[in-house]
Design a protein around this motif. Sequence first.
Motif, PDB file in Angstrom:
ATOM      1  N   LEU A   1      38.047  43.974  37.183  1.00  0.00           N
ATOM      2  CA  LEU A   1      38.882  42.980  37.721  1.00  0.00           C
ATOM      3  C   LEU A   1      38.878  41.770  36.554  1.00  0.00           C
ATOM      4  O   LEU A   1      39.951  40.890  36.624  1.00  0.00           O
TER       5      LEU A   1
ATOM      6  N   LEU B   1      42.267  41.720  34.569  1.00  0.00           N
ATOM      7  CA  LEU B   1      43.436  41.156  35.364  1.00  0.00           C
ATOM      8  C   LEU B   1      43.558  39.586  35.247  1.00  0.00           C
ATOM      9  O   LEU B   1      42.748  38.959  34.907  1.00  0.00           O
ATOM     10  N   ARG B   2      44.864  39.219  35.186  1.00  0.00           N
ATOM     11  CA  ARG B   2      45.439  38.037  34.969  1.00  0.00           C
ATOM     12  C   ARG B   2      44.781  37.131  36.306  1.00  0.00           C
ATOM     13  O   ARG B   2      44.949  37.621  37.329  1.00  0.00           O
ATOM     14  N   LYS B   3      44.340  36.022  35.797  1.00  0.00           N
ATOM     15  CA  LYS B   3      43.835  34.983  36.918  1.00  0.00           C
ATOM     16  C   LYS B   3      45.223  34.560  37.817  1.00  0.00           C
ATOM     17  O   LYS B   3      46.173  34.231  37.282  1.00  0.00           O
ATOM     18  N   ARG B   4      44.824  34.726  39.018  1.00  0.00           N
ATOM     19  CA  ARG B   4      46.110  34.231  40.084  1.00  0.00           C
ATOM     20  C   ARG B   4      45.894  33.037  40.652  1.00  0.00           C
ATOM     21  O   ARG B   4      45.004  32.369  40.668  1.00  0.00           O
TER      22      ARG B   4
ATOM     23  N   GLU C   1      44.864  44.893  42.210  1.00  0.00           N
ATOM     24  CA  GLU C   1      45.309  43.559  42.090  1.00  0.00           C
ATOM     25  C   GLU C   1      45.781  43.144  43.107  1.00  0.00           C
ATOM     26  O   GLU C   1      45.751  41.577  43.191  1.00  0.00           O
ATOM     27  N   MET C   2      45.741  43.464  44.566  1.00  0.00           N
ATOM     28  CA  MET C   2      45.978  43.058  45.761  1.00  0.00           C
ATOM     29  C   MET C   2      44.519  42.490  46.069  1.00  0.00           C
ATOM     30  O   MET C   2      44.363  41.700  47.037  1.00  0.00           O
TER      31      MET C   2
ATOM     32  N   ASP D   1      41.169  40.841  46.968  1.00  0.00           N
ATOM     33  CA  ASP D   1      40.418  39.465  46.821  1.00  0.00           C
ATOM     34  C   ASP D   1      38.909  39.604  46.639  1.00  0.00           C
ATOM     35  O   ASP D   1      38.282  39.144  45.780  1.00  0.00           O
TER      36      ASP D   1
ATOM     37  N   ARG E   1      46.018  50.795  40.356  1.00  0.00           N
ATOM     38  CA  ARG E   1      46.019  49.556  39.770  1.00  0.00           C
ATOM     39  C   ARG E   1      46.652  48.306  40.782  1.00  0.00           C
ATOM     40  O   ARG E   1      45.937  47.215  40.918  1.00  0.00           O
ATOM     41  N   GLY E   2      47.845  48.777  41.169  1.00  0.00           N
ATOM     42  CA  GLY E   2      48.430  47.919  42.316  1.00  0.00           C
ATOM     43  C   GLY E   2      47.401  47.365  43.381  1.00  0.00           C
ATOM     44  O   GLY E   2      47.465  46.317  43.707  1.00  0.00           O
TER      45      GLY E   2
END
Lengths: 326, 326
Positions: B218, B221-224, B189-190, B192, B185-186
């Motif tokens: 994707l 996941l929270r929007k960055r 999350e990285m 793009d 998951r990590g």
Amino acid sequence: MDIAQLGDRVLAGERRALARAITLVESSRADHRAQAAQLILDLSRKNDAQAIRIGLSGTPGVGKSTFIESFGMMLTAQGLRVAVLAVDPSSTRSGGSILGDKTRMERLSRDPNAFIRPSPSQSHLGGVARRTREAVALCEAAGFDVVLIETVGVGQSETVVAEMSDLFILLLAPAGGDELQGVKRGIMEMADIILVNKADGDLKSAAMRTCADYAGALRLLRKRPQDPEGYPRAMTVSALEENGLDKAWEDMQALVTWRREMGHFAGRRAEQAQYWFGEEVRHGLLAQLEREPLKGMMQALGARVAKGEVTPTIAADEIMALLGRS
Amino acid sequence: MDIAQLGDRVLAGERRALARAITLVESSRADHRAQAAQLILDLSRKNDAQAIRIGLSGTPGVGKSTFIESFGMMLTAQGLRVAVLAVDPSSTRSGGSILGDKTRMERLSRDPNAFIRPSPSQSHLGGVARRTREAVALCEAAGFDVVLIETVGVGQSETVVAEMSDLFILLLAPAGGDELQGVKRGIMEMADIILVNKADGDLKSAAMRTCADYAGALRLLRKRPQDPEGYPRAMTVSALEENGLDKAWEDMQALVTWRREMGHFAGRRAEQAQYWFGEEVRHGLLAQLEREPLKGMMQALGARVAKGEVTPTIAADEIMALLGRS
């Protein structure tokens, strides 16, 4: 505080003395740290009792509290004394640890043969872990037969819990259909026993499927020298209905007995002691960054690095030169 | 070596000077380290050119070499200059890095607008990463438009590559039916942009399914804050048939343009510089453990800790006292 006296009372199994000793090892005051180190040293020389240290990891929602309560009550009913500790680096922020609220385990917390202690409040996993490792030693000296070290599945916390445990148990919930239940491979490789909880009611068949999936995945892992045939293994339990807990405990004991006979038990503890020695030294070296004068120097230089006025390497060389060991 | 002259030749884009400069930053000799630091500092002051630094992670078998070759050739055909570096801490053991064998990318390695450099040979990820970060800065100073930093998906290597990249691309292969394709998951999350490669021939429909799965993941996941609408995203490519590469490049450029306009591009580089400053200092502090006298002291005390003669904490206190900063 009379450290020798406190040590004797811990060895006698006095709960209040144990609680006070843990408070001492959790303190960050320099004089307390020195007293705590002396206490741990005294106890390591006087104590021969050896608990079974069980690391337990499970993300929120798998029923970890219910499991610990049911499993702990089963052990105390057998006349065993059970301590429950926690490694939770998030406990500072939430204003209380995963074990802070003892009502979570109401029955177990009232059991005279059980001792429940929340996670120390520190913002860094390293700090929480080093203090919990010492609390484990205190519980062992106080004559507890089983020390459960609980952690939530956040980052590296499983690794440090495994480094202070004789056994590492992974608690999982039944997986839904196409749900992402990402258990990291590294975590699975640390597990001695995987317990799929909630094998009751509507979730029973899902729990059995999930258990079969993980049993299959475990078979794909290379056999470890510290394991007899058939380990690591996966099994279902129901903490709610108290099913499968006795079997899980039997399997844990069988694994411990085998490892004791093969020398792996003592070997692992010796390796763990060396690991924590290295961790303490690395922490000591890096802790300088959190203190003046280094802290202010790092901030000032860091701001210049961010602006591009100096490169990271040159800035680091400046720090090391100031410390007199570039 | 005349560092000022070497720097000027790197700035002029001379390949031999660039290769020599990278060899210098990879050296662990103290005089070379000092020269390298000076070179990087000089170049950071003289150079205004800014490459797009693209981190690329993919486990063996996803077709990473083929992708880099096809993608790189597409970029050079557009008149862009492309450098390819690698972060591979395993390269020491295998006797050559993942990029050591240039025949892996035969066409690209003969392209005058491409520069391919194997991973530095160091046994620790930290060492490999620090040197590669400096090589990236050298390639940028040498006027390369795109710097690709390749890594295999081992442990923490993605994290350090992401800390030296403007964009982080995850390359995946189509997943088989019930195959365990554990992307942590990590790591996800990285990313793009996730590229599912091998969308060709028999694997095309599997690639599209896998892509849809990851696109779905994707979205969870929270929007960055550093992302515009629609990012991070997943898409299929075929490095073999050179399909989808132009679209992937367009999306990368769009993301970079947006981040430049919003200030996230410069902000990320400033944060990265601070991160590497901290890393260099932490490395400098811990490097003392690898050198005498500390190394021998650690070994001697470690043996006593393993035997239980001294506790980890007391032993660590002894080390810190000897260093004069307990």
